[in-house]
Each structure stands twice: as C-alpha cells, then as structure tokens.
Design a protein around this motif. Structure first.
Motif, short mmCIF file in Angstrom:
data_model
loop_
_atom_site.label_atom_id
_atom_site.label_comp_id
_atom_site.label_asym_id
_atom_site.label_seq_id
_atom_site.Cartn_x
_atom_site.Cartn_y
_atom_site.Cartn_z
N LYS A 188 9.62 9.27 32.44
CA LYS A 188 9.79 9.20 33.61
C LYS A 188 11.26 9.58 33.88
CE LYS A 188 12.17 4.55 32.15
NZ LYS A 188 11.42 4.60 30.81
N ASN A 189 12.35 9.93 33.13
CA ASN A 189 13.42 10.69 33.36
C ASN A 189 13.45 12.28 33.24
OD1 ASN A 189 14.58 8.21 33.93
ND2 ASN A 189 14.78 7.69 31.56
N TYR A 190 12.38 12.75 33.08
CA TYR A 190 12.11 14.23 33.15
C TYR A 190 13.07 14.90 34.28
CZ TYR A 190 8.71 15.22 29.34
OH TYR A 190 7.91 15.28 28.39
N THR A 191 13.61 15.98 33.98
CA THR A 191 14.47 16.93 34.85
C THR A 191 13.25 17.60 35.69
OG1 THR A 191 14.62 18.78 33.34
CG2 THR A 191 16.51 17.15 33.63
N PRO A 192 13.56 18.19 37.04
CA PRO A 192 12.48 18.93 37.50
C PRO A 192 12.13 20.18 36.65
CG PRO A 192 14.30 18.32 39.13
CD PRO A 192 14.81 17.80 37.54
N ALA A 193 12.77 20.92 35.95
CA ALA A 193 12.53 22.02 35.00
C ALA A 193 11.85 21.43 34.21
CB ALA A 193 13.85 22.67 34.47
N ASP A 199 16.56 6.39 18.67
CA ASP A 199 15.23 5.78 18.71
C ASP A 199 14.43 6.70 19.47
OD1 ASP A 199 15.51 3.96 16.70
OD2 ASP A 199 16.25 2.30 18.29
N ARG A 200 15.13 7.17 20.65
CA ARG A 200 14.46 8.21 21.64
C ARG A 200 15.34 9.39 22.02
NH1 ARG A 200 9.98 7.39 24.37
NH2 ARG A 200 9.85 5.08 23.83
N ALA A 201 14.96 10.34 22.09
CA ALA A 201 15.76 11.69 22.14
C ALA A 201 15.89 11.60 23.90
CB ALA A 201 15.09 12.94 21.63
N PRO A 202 16.92 12.53 24.18
CA PRO A 202 17.21 12.54 25.57
C PRO A 202 16.13 13.40 26.38
CG PRO A 202 19.20 13.42 24.58
CD PRO A 202 17.93 13.25 23.39
N ASN A 203 15.04 14.10 25.87
CA ASN A 203 13.96 14.66 26.38
C ASN A 203 12.80 13.55 26.53
OD1 ASN A 203 12.90 14.70 23.79
ND2 ASN A 203 12.34 16.79 23.90
N GLY A 204 12.92 12.25 26.04
CA GLY A 204 11.95 11.21 26.05
C GLY A 204 11.02 11.12 25.00
N VAL A 205 11.21 11.99 23.88
CA VAL A 205 10.28 11.86 22.62
C VAL A 205 10.80 10.67 21.62
CG1 VAL A 205 9.71 12.92 20.54
CG2 VAL A 205 9.70 14.10 22.79
N LEU A 214 3.89 20.14 23.78
CA LEU A 214 4.36 18.92 22.96
C LEU A 214 5.00 19.18 21.64
CD1 LEU A 214 0.79 16.85 23.68
CD2 LEU A 214 3.11 16.55 24.58
N VAL A 215 4.42 20.26 21.00
CA VAL A 215 5.14 20.62 19.76
C VAL A 215 6.68 21.30 20.14
CG1 VAL A 215 5.22 22.29 18.01
CG2 VAL A 215 2.90 21.27 18.50
N SER A 216 6.95 21.92 21.17
CA SER A 216 8.13 22.25 21.60
C SER A 216 8.99 21.00 22.00
CB SER A 216 8.18 23.25 22.57
OG SER A 216 9.55 23.49 23.03
N GLU A 217 8.39 20.02 22.53
CA GLU A 217 9.22 18.77 22.92
C GLU A 217 9.49 18.17 21.65
OE1 GLU A 217 10.12 17.70 26.42
OE2 GLU A 217 10.10 19.66 26.25
N ILE A 218 8.49 17.98 20.88
CA ILE A 218 8.71 17.03 19.62
C ILE A 218 9.85 18.05 18.69
CG2 ILE A 218 7.95 16.49 17.16
CD1 ILE A 218 5.26 16.14 18.65
#
Length: 204
Positions: free
Chosen positions: A137-142, A180-186, A163-167
């Motif tokens: 829900k807090n994803y940047t446009p990019a 507990d949660r990274a800035p990219n939502g993971v 997904l692997v890149s995000e992890i």
C-alpha cells in the motif's frame, strides 16, 4: 494509439483538402511497390525452423519499454489507487490470473521464491517454516510500475525475479536492522500453517 489517431486525422485532412482543390485527371499510374519491413535474421530463422517442424510461430512478447509504458499509463489512469488496488483493475486482473496459473504449474520457480524466503528467515533468526508477507500500500510510483510490469508480462519468470529482488533488498533491514517490515513492504514471518500441515505418506 495516439500516433494512429494522429495519422488518421492527418489522412482525413489531406483527403478534404484534395476535394476542395481538384486536380486534372492523370493517366493511370503504376502503384508503388510496398516497402519491405525489416525483420531480424534471428526471427527469419525461427520462422523457417517452425515451418519445417510444423510448429506454430512463437507468440510476440511485449518489450520492456512496452510494459513500462503500459504500467505507467495504468498508474496515471487510476491516480488514487494503491499498488494493491491496481492489481484488481480490469487491465491487470485478467493477466495476473493467467500469470499466477502459470506460476502454480512451475515448481522450480516456486522453489526459487521459497528458497529466498527461507534464506531471509534464517538470517533473521526464525526457526521453522516461514512465509513472505508483502504490504504494497505504500509503494512508490517507481516500485508500483515495476510490480505492474511483472504482472502485465504474464511471464512467471518476471514475477519471481521481482519478488526475489524485493526480498533481497529487504534482507538487511529485517535481519541486521531488526525491523519487522522493511521500507519496501517486505516482512518474513512464521508460517504455522505450513508447519502443521500433515505430510502425505508415500506407499510402501
């Protein structure tokens, strides 16, 4: 679509001008030969091989630029929607269903995602089964654009790569950073359901 529309408008404008200023009839002219379309040698070889083998031509795959333009146009069309919301719009939902259907049949790609989750869980210090908890829900446009490009591609390899890149990006924050949660939502969390699922016994 804009370019095509402009060409049609220009053609109509030229036609109307021709009607207002008629010219004397000319003798029949030989129509110009159609200009050849440039085709790569690799494409020609592929089509020849397909013809000889009796197989259908390979489907045309959208380029990275095409996918980015399509994703960005969807984001612009729905300015108030989050990345999660955009997965449910008509332009995305059908392709996403097709994509997930393909991923469900590819055990190797599923194993790649699970392996990345397990590695992140080990680094975080979790014991037992773990799962990926992704909050978009807090994803940047990019980042939203990259996610949509993976979904629109209908290519499970692209979705798994995303997904692997995000992890991988989140691993330092959720392990060494103690978040507990990274800035990219993971977030990587325990998965009690997997731990309690009974194993299927193999027949003797």
């Amino acid at each position: 679509m804009k370019t095509s529309a402009l060409l049609i408008v220009a053609a109509l404008a030229l036609a109307s001008c021709g009607k207002s200023t008629p010219k004397p009839a000319k003798a029949a002219e030989t129509p110009a030969a159609p200009q050849p379309v440039a085709v790569s040698e690799a494409r020609i070889e592929t089509e020849i091989a397909n013809a000889l083998a009796g197989t259908a031509p390979a489907p045309v795959v959208a380029s990275a630029n095409d996918l980015q333009r399509e994703a960005d146009s969807i984001i612009a069309k729905y300015p108030g929607k989050t990345a999660t919301d955009l997965l449910n719009v008509p332009e995305v939902s059908t392709k996403l269903r097709n994509l997930l259907g393909k991923l469900a049949q590819d055990m190797a790609l599923q194993a790649r995602i699970n392996g990345s989750v397990d590695l992140a869980a080990q680094i975080k210090g979790l014991e037992g089964a773990a799962k990926l908890d992704l909050d978009m829900k807090n994803y940047t446009p990019a980042r939203t654009s990259r996610m949509l490009q993976a979904a629109l591609s209908e290519d499970p390899n692209q979705l798994v790569a995303f997904l692997v890149s995000e992890i991988g990006e989140a691993a330092p924050d959720i392990s060494f950073g103690g978040l507990d949660r990274a800035p990219n939502g993971v977030s990587i969390v325990p998965n009690p359901a997997a731990a309690t699922t009974p194993k299927t016994e193999q027949p003797d």
